[in-house]
Each structure stands twice: as structure tokens, then as C-alpha cells.
Design an enzyme around this catalytic site. Structure first.
Site, PDB file in Angstrom:
ATOM      1  N   VAL A   1      -8.722  -4.519   4.071  1.00  0.00           N
ATOM      2  CA  VAL A   1      -8.929  -5.909   3.680  1.00  0.00           C
ATOM      3  C   VAL A   1      -8.358  -6.875   4.714  1.00  0.00           C
ATOM      4  O   VAL A   1      -7.423  -6.552   5.439  1.00  0.00           O
ATOM      5  CB  VAL A   1      -8.333  -6.200   2.285  1.00  0.00           C
ATOM      6  CG1 VAL A   1      -9.126  -5.473   1.211  1.00  0.00           C
ATOM      7  CG2 VAL A   1      -6.868  -5.808   2.200  1.00  0.00           C
TER       8      VAL A   1
ATOM      9  N   ASP B   1       0.833  -1.196   0.000  1.00  0.00           N
ATOM     10  CA  ASP B   1       0.000   0.000   0.000  1.00  0.00           C
ATOM     11  C   ASP B   1       0.873   1.253   0.000  1.00  0.00           C
ATOM     12  O   ASP B   1       1.218   1.749  -1.057  1.00  0.00           O
ATOM     13  CB  ASP B   1      -1.072  -0.010   1.086  1.00  0.00           C
ATOM     14  CG  ASP B   1      -0.550  -0.339   2.463  1.00  0.00           C
ATOM     15  OD1 ASP B   1       0.593   0.006   2.793  1.00  0.00           O
ATOM     16  OD2 ASP B   1      -1.311  -0.927   3.253  1.00  0.00           O
TER      17      ASP B   1
END
Length: 184
Positions: A158, A108
Site C-alpha cells: 500500500v 505489519d
């Protein structure tokens, strides 16, 4: 008798199904086998999140593979990294002159993998590539991109298939989105 735990209760929606995961991992394994044909590669699992992906992926690779493990800690408040990275468990194998494939669950911000790549490049491998199951390019804060990607995903929290929430839910067989009420 204790009540049965429903791990799915925290999941808002399934983002990547078990079937989609296994199909894409088989494709990545075939691509990596082709790209590393005739070479020995050290596959480095980044613990703990990548363990499921790593295990499934290397079983699809038909080239010569050596397995090793690293544990990286990135300090932050759980939703955001501070950029401070610590190696909690280093590799056991020398990588000088060897082909190395870092296998990670998710990229990320990119801070952790950028730091890890710099550390490993200093050890002078023949090649160094990154394979991530999930990529969140919308969260990238530094100049790094995985060489191999399973799925590009939106900026959502997630969990499952190795990814955790408070160190739980890694054992879900799919990648799901956590219900906002659990982290807001």
C-alpha cells in the site's frame, strides 16, 4: 513545458478512499478523546509515514495533547524488515509518569513497534498505547497488536496518505495498492 505527473498511474486500486479515511479518523479522535478525558497525553508521531494521519487525528482530539516526534529506521530489503531497528530521531519530551500514545501509519510484521514499545516502556510512562491507521495482522511475526486501529487491511503493498514507495506517493489523499509490476 514539463509533462504533468500522474501520481495515480502506479495505483492498482484504491483500498481506502479519502472520505473513508477522514470519517474513521474522526471516529478514532472521538474515541481517544473519551479514553483520555481528564488526562494529558503525549502524542508521538512516527516519522515520516504517520505525518498525515497524525496531523488529522490530533485535530479531532479534544483532550489535552502534547505533540512529539520520533523517526525509526527498520533495515531490510524494502519488502521485508530485518528486525534491526534504529532510532534516528528521539523524542524531545520526558515521558516518565506521562500518558503516551504512539501514532503510526501501519503495523505489519510488528518488529519495529515491538522494539519501540520496549524502549519507551523503559522510560516508565504512566501508560503507553499504540494507534495505527492500518493493521496487517496476516504479516505479524511477533506478539503485538495496536490498541487502536483505523483499518485492518490485506497483505498488499500500500501507498498514499503518508505511505511511500521509494520515498514518493506519500501525498496521495487515499490509501492505494501499488501495481505489482512496480515492485516484483
Amino acid at each position: 513545458m514539463a509533462e504533468k505527473t500522474d501520481l495515480n498511474k502506479v495505483v492498482d486500486k484504491v483500498l481506502v478512499s479519502e472520505e473513508e479515511l477522514q470519517r474513521r479518523i474522526a471516529e478514532l479522535g472521538a474515541q481517544l478523546s473519551e479514553d483520555y478525558e481528564g488526562k494529558d497525553v503525549i502524542c508521538v508521531c512516527i516519522l515520516r509515514g504517520a505525518v498525515h494521519f497524525f496531523s488529522d487525528l490530533v485535530r479531532h482530539m479534544t483532550c489535552m495533547t502534547e505533540l512529539d516526534f520520533m523517526s525509526i529506521s527498520s533495515y531490510g530489503n524494502g519488502k521485508r524488515t530485518s528486525g534491526i531497528v534504529r532510532i534516528a530521531k528521539d523524542m524531545d519530551t520526558s515521558i516518565t509518569g506521562r500518558h503516551v500514545l504512539i501514532i503510526e501509519d501501519i503495523m505489519d510484521s510488528g518488529h519495529t513497534l515491538k522494539h519501540l514499545k520496549k524502549v519507551l516502556e523503559a522510560r516508565e510512562p504512566a501508560s503507553l498505547k499504540i494507534c495505527c491507521l492500518l493493521d496487517k495482522p496476516s504479516r505479524r511475526e511477533c506478539d503485538i497488536t495496536p490498541d487502536y486501529t483505523g483499518f485492518v487491511i490485506p497483505n498488499e503493498f500500500v501507498l498514499g496518505y503518508g505511505l511511500d514507495f521509494n520515498n514518493f506517493y506519500r501525498n496521495l489523499p487515499y490509501v492505494g495498492v501499488l501495481k505489482p509490476e512496480y515492485y516484483e
